[in-house]
Design a protein around this motif. Sequence first.
Motif, mmCIF file in Angstrom:
data_model
loop_
_atom_site.group_PDB
_atom_site.id
_atom_site.type_symbol
_atom_site.label_atom_id
_atom_site.label_comp_id
_atom_site.label_asym_id
_atom_site.label_seq_id
_atom_site.Cartn_x
_atom_site.Cartn_y
_atom_site.Cartn_z
ATOM 1 N N GLY A 1 39.912 49.436 87.195
ATOM 2 C CA GLY A 1 41.191 49.387 86.503
ATOM 3 C C GLY A 1 41.823 50.768 86.394
ATOM 4 O O GLY A 1 41.202 51.789 86.695
ATOM 5 N N LEU A 2 43.055 50.807 85.932
ATOM 6 C CA LEU A 2 43.779 52.063 85.814
ATOM 7 C C LEU A 2 43.431 52.829 84.546
ATOM 8 O O LEU A 2 43.630 54.047 84.480
ATOM 9 N N ILE A 3 42.931 52.136 83.548
ATOM 10 C CA ILE A 3 42.653 52.761 82.253
ATOM 11 C C ILE A 3 41.158 53.051 82.137
ATOM 12 O O ILE A 3 40.330 52.144 82.331
ATOM 13 N N PRO A 4 40.764 54.284 81.834
ATOM 14 C CA PRO A 4 39.336 54.603 81.718
ATOM 15 C C PRO A 4 38.639 53.768 80.642
ATOM 16 O O PRO A 4 39.232 53.427 79.616
ATOM 17 N N ILE A 5 37.391 53.449 80.894
ATOM 18 C CA ILE A 5 36.552 52.753 79.913
ATOM 19 C C ILE A 5 36.085 53.767 78.874
ATOM 20 O O ILE A 5 35.600 54.846 79.219
ATOM 21 N N GLU A 6 36.210 53.431 77.590
ATOM 22 C CA GLU A 6 35.769 54.314 76.515
ATOM 23 C C GLU A 6 34.365 53.926 76.055
ATOM 24 O O GLU A 6 34.092 52.747 75.810
ATOM 25 N N ILE A 7 33.491 54.919 75.942
ATOM 26 C CA ILE A 7 32.121 54.657 75.502
ATOM 27 C C ILE A 7 31.715 55.671 74.445
ATOM 28 O O ILE A 7 32.133 56.826 74.469
ATOM 29 N N GLN A 8 30.879 55.217 73.513
ATOM 30 C CA GLN A 8 30.372 56.090 72.445
ATOM 31 C C GLN A 8 29.069 55.527 71.906
ATOM 32 O O GLN A 8 28.908 54.315 71.772
ATOM 33 N N ASN B 1 36.319 55.452 86.361
ATOM 34 C CA ASN B 1 36.731 56.443 85.359
ATOM 35 C C ASN B 1 36.374 55.997 83.940
ATOM 36 O O ASN B 1 36.584 54.838 83.565
ATOM 37 N N PHE B 2 35.869 56.967 83.171
ATOM 38 C CA PHE B 2 35.426 56.715 81.796
ATOM 39 C C PHE B 2 35.957 57.822 80.891
ATOM 40 O O PHE B 2 36.258 58.932 81.333
ATOM 41 N N VAL B 3 36.025 57.513 79.601
ATOM 42 C CA VAL B 3 36.243 58.515 78.567
ATOM 43 C C VAL B 3 35.029 58.478 77.646
ATOM 44 O O VAL B 3 34.714 57.439 77.058
ATOM 45 N N SER B 4 34.340 59.599 77.550
ATOM 46 C CA SER B 4 33.208 59.687 76.632
ATOM 47 C C SER B 4 33.684 60.209 75.294
ATOM 48 O O SER B 4 34.255 61.301 75.215
ATOM 49 N N ASN B 5 33.433 59.446 74.251
ATOM 50 C CA ASN B 5 33.689 59.908 72.893
ATOM 51 C C ASN B 5 32.425 60.483 72.259
ATOM 52 O O ASN B 5 32.352 60.657 71.051
ATOM 53 N N GLY B 6 31.439 60.761 73.122
ATOM 54 C CA GLY B 6 30.260 61.489 72.692
ATOM 55 C C GLY B 6 29.051 60.638 72.376
ATOM 56 O O GLY B 6 29.151 59.449 72.107
#
Length: 327
Positions: A89-96, A118-123
């Motif tokens: 998808g166009l929007i990164p997956i967010e994981i925490q 693509n992902f976004v890590s929230n730590g």
Amino acid sequence: NTGFNGIRSFANLLILDSTIRNNPATGIENNGQLTIINSTISQNGDDQLGWGSGGIYNTSSNTESTVTILGSTITNNKGDTFGGVGNTGLIPIEIQNTIIAGNVALYGKPYAQDCAGNFVSNGFNLVGNIGNAYAATCNANWSNMDQVGYYFYNPQGQFLEDRSINPMLDAIQDAGSGVLVHPLKPGSPAIDAGHNATCTSVDQRGVPRPQNGDNIDGATCDVGSYEVPDTTSPIIVSSARSNENPTSTSSVDFTITFSEYVSNVDINDFALTVSGGINGASITAVAGSGSTRTVTVNTGSGTGTLRLDVPVTATIADLAGNLLEGL
């Protein structure tokens, strides 16, 4: 489940305190807005090439599809070019606070075993393998708050070393009332590696978070859907007088150090043993926090010795409720 995918979603979907497993192709295919909290995604996909997309697949068919994963464990899934979580998808997956590890990409190296896209890590994530360190197929803003494994190649593309991270998960098992989870084995790098401010208040089983699973200092949330319970009782490491001896001051302080953070500590948890001609000595205050307390004693009048004791009636406990032992 004997169908193709376990869940195929085109809407807003919340998966909470759940286990998705044993689907022959993909655990969850998302075309909508998906949120996963405190859940286990395991044993999805099989060994047939061209068939499955592992644990979670966020597709490109809906340009607004989103995935957010919090406090979950994604392991032991199989797919073609990724085993755990994939995103086209166009929007990164967010994981925490999430484990994505121990999954299998059937095409092997240099594909990421655990994630792609693509992902976004929230730590505070533990990701076993993101592929080639120089050209990772799983892209995110990883930081030192994350534990991330990879394949190490040189710039010329020659494979040198497998630096995957083993989360040390136990086999999936019934934790009671049909709740299937992967417990963390002793020594797992996921133990006490989460973030207290953002982890859920309980794990997938309903066990309170955080707990002091590694028995070091204070209680910290574990990464993933399972919280290791603190079953070790605290002990007194040392008890030392803070003032000179002998002394003629009207009060003295004792510093008590425990093996871990404790609570429920007050003057009733201590007692004085008096010898000689001392009269009117008493415990007047207890101060401090964490694993250290300072006990203030009024020395009374007369000459003699004072000893501070912790009687068997003390109610001192660690943050998980384990009572002080060794009294």
